[in-house]
Motif scaffolding. Structure first.
Motif, PDB file in Angstrom:
ATOM      1  N   UNK A   1       6.080 -13.327   1.390  1.00 13.87           N
ATOM      2  CA  UNK A   1       6.162 -12.092   0.616  1.00 13.87           C
ATOM      3  C   UNK A   1       5.660 -12.376  -0.790  1.00 13.87           C
ATOM      4  N   UNK A   2       5.278 -11.323  -1.469  1.00 15.49           N
ATOM      5  CA  UNK A   2       4.828 -11.426  -2.853  1.00 15.49           C
ATOM      6  C   UNK A   2       5.584 -10.422  -3.693  1.00 15.49           C
ATOM      7  N   UNK A   3       5.760 -10.758  -4.957  1.00 13.08           N
ATOM      8  CA  UNK A   3       6.366  -9.828  -5.902  1.00 13.08           C
ATOM      9  C   UNK A   3       5.236  -9.048  -6.555  1.00 13.08           C
ATOM     10  N   UNK A   4       5.218  -7.737  -6.300  1.00 13.02           N
ATOM     11  CA  UNK A   4       4.190  -6.858  -6.844  1.00 13.02           C
ATOM     12  C   UNK A   4       4.906  -5.695  -7.525  1.00 13.02           C
ATOM     13  N   UNK A   5       4.635  -5.515  -8.814  1.00 15.75           N
ATOM     14  CA  UNK A   5       5.322  -4.479  -9.604  1.00 15.75           C
ATOM     15  C   UNK A   5       6.839  -4.608  -9.476  1.00 15.75           C
ATOM     16  N   UNK A   6       7.324  -5.839  -9.574  1.00 17.30           N
ATOM     17  CA  UNK A   6       8.761  -6.161  -9.519  1.00 17.30           C
ATOM     18  C   UNK A   6       9.414  -5.832  -8.184  1.00 17.30           C
TER      19      UNK A   6
ATOM     20  N   UNK B   1       5.700 -15.902 -10.803  1.00 14.64           N
ATOM     21  CA  UNK B   1       6.292 -17.092 -10.194  1.00 14.64           C
ATOM     22  C   UNK B   1       6.614 -16.856  -8.722  1.00 14.64           C
ATOM     23  N   UNK B   2       6.250 -17.826  -7.887  1.00 11.60           N
ATOM     24  CA  UNK B   2       6.545 -17.735  -6.455  1.00 11.60           C
ATOM     25  C   UNK B   2       7.962 -18.255  -6.198  1.00 11.60           C
TER      26      UNK B   2
END
Length: 188
Positions: free
Chosen positions: A80-85, A126-127
């Motif tokens: 998963x990725x953090x996109x727009x929090x 940050x991952x």
């Protein structure tokens, strides 16, 4: 060759061509998670090799989930990725090997990146890695765990920034009810 298909009973599964025979590589847990998705029509796959591992990436954009199969270890994980929090599917939508470099494309902003195992950010964010173990039982009887040892590779972290940026952080939590609820996180 890998593909998303279904068995004779209609259960969605992930297959691998072993010679001329299809072999199911998805686990019951992965099959169950796929069965709960709302739209499979926009799913896509790609593969790449890095650090001696061969990865098959399966993404479901509508449900915003990415599953990854490591064919070297025969193990699955999610990305998963953090996109727009917000936690969303893995932002990587495409992969190409160019002059020995892994060039990947970001679906959320159209940018290209180099996929490097020693970089700990995605587009400056940050991952975070999460590791969950299976429930520990003895013949379906709960057991008491007095001590836990967490094995990590020491000395890895960012080589720039102040001391807080350099030291990787580990947080630990546990469940006493089969994963329904978890304790507060403890800094390891």
């Amino acid at each position: 060759v890998y593909w998303l298909g279904q068995d004779r009973q209609g259960r969605r599964q992930v297959f691998h061509a072993l010679g001329h025979q299809p072999k199911v590589i998805s686990t019951l847990a992965i099959d169950y998670q796929i069965s709960k998705l709302t739209d499979l029509s926009d799913s896509f796959m790609f593969s790449y090799q890095q650090l001696g591992h061969s990865f098959v990436v399966l993404t479901f954009p509508t449900d915003s989930v990415t599953f990854v199969y490591d064919s070297t270890t025969s193990l699955w994980h999610t990305r998963a990725s953090t996109i727009n929090d917000e936690q969303e599917r893995w932002r990587i939508n495409t992969h190409s090997l160019f002059k020995g470099l892994h060039v990947v494309g970001d679906y959320s902003n159209g940018k290209l990146y180099l996929l490097k195992p020693d970089v700990y950010t995605e587009d400056g964010v940050e991952m975070v890695a999460v590791r969950t173990s299976a429930a520990i039982r003895n013949k379906q009887t709960r057991i008491t765990v007095d001590e836990v040892h967490i094995m990590t590779e020491p000395g890895v972290g960012l080589i720039t920034g102040d001391a807080e940026d350099i030291t990787p952080m580990g947080l630990f939590s546990w469940s006493r009810d089969g994963g329904r609820t978890f304790s507060a996180e403890v800094d390891t």
